[in-house]
Write a protein that holds these residues in place. Structure first.
Motif, PDB file in Angstrom:
ATOM      1  N   ALA A   1      -4.722  -6.052 -25.150  1.00 37.02           N
ATOM      2  CA  ALA A   1      -3.500  -5.454 -24.613  1.00 37.02           C
ATOM      3  C   ALA A   1      -3.330  -5.737 -23.126  1.00 37.02           C
ATOM      4  O   ALA A   1      -2.221  -5.650 -22.592  1.00 37.02           O
ATOM      5  N   GLN A   2      -4.416  -6.106 -22.462  1.00 35.84           N
ATOM      6  CA  GLN A   2      -4.356  -6.380 -21.023  1.00 35.84           C
ATOM      7  C   GLN A   2      -4.121  -7.861 -20.724  1.00 35.84           C
ATOM      8  O   GLN A   2      -4.017  -8.250 -19.568  1.00 35.84           O
ATOM      9  N   LEU A   3      -4.029  -8.663 -21.777  1.00 34.78           N
ATOM     10  CA  LEU A   3      -3.900 -10.107 -21.612  1.00 34.78           C
ATOM     11  C   LEU A   3      -2.522 -10.599 -22.046  1.00 34.78           C
ATOM     12  O   LEU A   3      -1.783  -9.892 -22.724  1.00 34.78           O
ATOM     13  N   GLU A   4      -2.204 -11.833 -21.655  1.00 33.28           N
ATOM     14  CA  GLU A   4      -0.892 -12.409 -21.941  1.00 33.28           C
ATOM     15  C   GLU A   4      -1.017 -13.619 -22.857  1.00 33.28           C
ATOM     16  O   GLU A   4      -2.030 -14.334 -22.827  1.00 33.28           O
ATOM     17  N   PRO A   5       0.017 -13.875 -23.686  1.00 31.08           N
ATOM     18  CA  PRO A   5       0.018 -15.100 -24.490  1.00 31.08           C
ATOM     19  C   PRO A   5      -0.145 -16.324 -23.587  1.00 31.08           C
ATOM     20  O   PRO A   5       0.438 -16.388 -22.507  1.00 31.08           O
ATOM     21  N   GLY A   6      -0.958 -17.274 -24.026  1.00 30.58           N
ATOM     22  CA  GLY A   6      -1.195 -18.479 -23.244  1.00 30.58           C
ATOM     23  C   GLY A   6      -2.380 -18.387 -22.302  1.00 30.58           C
ATOM     24  O   GLY A   6      -2.866 -19.405 -21.804  1.00 30.58           O
ATOM     25  N   GLN A   7      -2.858 -17.173 -22.053  1.00 31.24           N
ATOM     26  CA  GLN A   7      -3.978 -16.993 -21.132  1.00 31.24           C
ATOM     27  C   GLN A   7      -5.274 -17.517 -21.741  1.00 31.24           C
ATOM     28  O   GLN A   7      -5.535 -17.348 -22.919  1.00 31.24           O
ATOM     29  N   GLN A   8      -6.109 -18.166 -20.916  1.00 33.00           N
ATOM     30  CA  GLN A   8      -7.391 -18.701 -21.367  1.00 33.00           C
ATOM     31  C   GLN A   8      -8.466 -17.618 -21.270  1.00 33.00           C
ATOM     32  O   GLN A   8      -8.621 -16.982 -20.231  1.00 33.00           O
ATOM     33  N   VAL A   9      -9.192 -17.414 -22.366  1.00 30.18           N
ATOM     34  CA  VAL A   9     -10.263 -16.419 -22.383  1.00 30.18           C
ATOM     35  C   VAL A   9     -11.502 -17.007 -23.049  1.00 30.18           C
ATOM     36  O   VAL A   9     -11.416 -17.994 -23.782  1.00 30.18           O
TER      37      VAL A   9
ATOM     38  N   ILE B   1     -10.569 -19.942 -25.503  1.00 27.63           N
ATOM     39  CA  ILE B   1      -9.404 -19.818 -26.375  1.00 27.63           C
ATOM     40  C   ILE B   1      -8.149 -19.607 -25.543  1.00 27.63           C
ATOM     41  O   ILE B   1      -8.139 -18.815 -24.595  1.00 27.63           O
ATOM     42  N   ALA B   2      -7.079 -20.320 -25.887  1.00 25.46           N
ATOM     43  CA  ALA B   2      -5.763 -20.048 -25.311  1.00 25.46           C
ATOM     44  C   ALA B   2      -5.069 -19.069 -26.251  1.00 25.46           C
ATOM     45  O   ALA B   2      -4.762 -19.410 -27.392  1.00 25.46           O
ATOM     46  N   LEU B   3      -4.859 -17.859 -25.799  1.00 25.72           N
ATOM     47  CA  LEU B   3      -4.303 -16.821 -26.651  1.00 25.72           C
ATOM     48  C   LEU B   3      -2.904 -17.177 -27.140  1.00 25.72           C
ATOM     49  O   LEU B   3      -2.097 -17.761 -26.409  1.00 25.72           O
ATOM     50  N   GLY B   4      -2.634 -16.851 -28.387  1.00 27.47           N
ATOM     51  CA  GLY B   4      -1.330 -17.117 -28.974  1.00 27.47           C
ATOM     52  C   GLY B   4      -0.351 -15.984 -28.748  1.00 27.47           C
ATOM     53  O   GLY B   4      -0.673 -14.973 -28.117  1.00 27.47           O
TER      54      GLY B   4
END
Length: 336
Positions: free
Chosen positions: A304-312, A328-331
């Motif tokens: 919930a604290q992350l954005e689509p496209g952000q690398q984790v 992973i690049a979040l979808g």
């Protein structure tokens, strides 16, 4: 009902623990306040749920509880006064306040609520109105304000709990499905938004000898003050996120997690972010970006604290017991 749609608790205990807006155009203000209340239907992987909402603007902004739409993949809103149904998108939300802002597609000329600007006091008369028990029609339940600035703990729908603070306590008989609906004052203005409730049944101490005797039921309903809800709406409209206010689509990994101890991966979406990193069904996620993950609730909170496209960086133990990690690049999630 959807996950936490005004969960009712029945118990023998004496006490339970349940669970500025733009000026409205005069032409849109209804003679009957009920004309500004809407029925919400949500669909998700777990089925269909129901709730209530309030129209804020003639062009179709609707206020409701976040728990009404949380986890949904499709939201539709019906105006009882006209019978018209609209597709809706979740513009933004604040789970900590249990507030969500929806936008109806191709809406115009809708009747809108009038927020109460007066000071709320214990003893004030009010009426909760909503889609009681998902029955598809508006039902009213009268009561009074019994306390202010209360704290309640509710199920967050992810195996954990969430605490709501500053809510209004009432004895109005709200039921599941009323979540997100208004609590009108005696002038037809909205004092608060119904968010949680409980019932306490006091049973006859004589046990079976009390069969057939009346058992007093105490109903407690809680509402988010309308001023607090509209403050969240203003934050969403500003387009600026905060630590709790989220705008737009969620980030996602492309997995489903089994409701069991630990974060055990039940399935992995083909070609999804997690699959591309090598995660497979049967794995157990242990951390996300260096933060330990021990429950589904932990994972949901971090995402919930992350954005689509952000690398984790995701770390997991695969079915063979080997520890693995990957970037992973979040979808972009299709789930609210």
């Amino acid at each position: 009902m959807n996950k936490r749609s005004l969960a009712l608790v029945t118990t023998t205990a004496a006490c339970v623990l349940a669970l500025g807006v733009p000026k409205l155009a005069p032409a849109a203000t209804p003679a009957d306040p009920a004309e500004s209340v809407v029925l919400i239907t949500v669909r998700s992987a777990s089925g269909e749920g129901a709730g209530t909402g309030m129209v804020l603007t003639a062009s179709g902004e609707v206020l409701t509880n976040y728990h009404v739409v949380e986890g949904s993949s499709e939201v539709s809103v019906t105006i009882p006064a006209t019978g018209k149904t609209y597709s809706a998108t979740v513009v933004g939300h604040d789970a900590s306040r249990d507030v969500a802002l929806l936008q109806l597609q191709d809406a115009a000329g809708l009747a809108t609520i009038t927020p109460d600007r007066d000071v709320v006091s214990a003893g004030d008369t009010l009426t909760a109105m909503g889609n009681a028990s998902g029955g598809g029609e508006l039902v009213a339940a009268s009561g009074q304000v019994t306390a202010l600035n209360q704290k309640v703990t509710v199920d967050d729908g992810n195996g954990g709990t969430e605490t709501l603070t500053g809510v209004i306590e009432t004895n109005a008989g709200a039921v599941p499905g009323d979540s997100g609906g208004p609590m009108f004052d005696s002038e037809g203005e909205v004092t608060g938004m119904t968010t949680a409730g409980s019932q306490t049944v006091t049973r006859d101490p004589g046990g079976m000898r009390g069969a057939g005797r009346s058992m007093p039921i105490t109903t407690v309903s809680y509402a988010v003050p309308i001023s607090d809800a509209l403050a969240v709406v203003d934050q969403i409209r500003s387009g600026t996120e905060t630590a709790t206010t989220r705008i737009g689509a969620k980030a996602y990994l492309g997995i489903t997690v089994a409701p069991a101890a630990g974060v055990w991966v039940n399935s992995v979406l083909a070609d999804g972010p997690a699959a591309e990193a090598g995660l497979v069904a049967g794995s157990t996620i242990t951390s996300l970006d260096g933060q330990a993950v021990v429950s589904q609730s932990d994972l949901a909170e971090l995402l919930a604290q992350l954005e689509p496209g952000q690398q984790v960086t995701l770390t997991w133990v695969d079915p063979s017991g080997s520890r693995r990690s990957g970037t992973i690049a979040l979808g972009t999630s299709q789930v609210n």
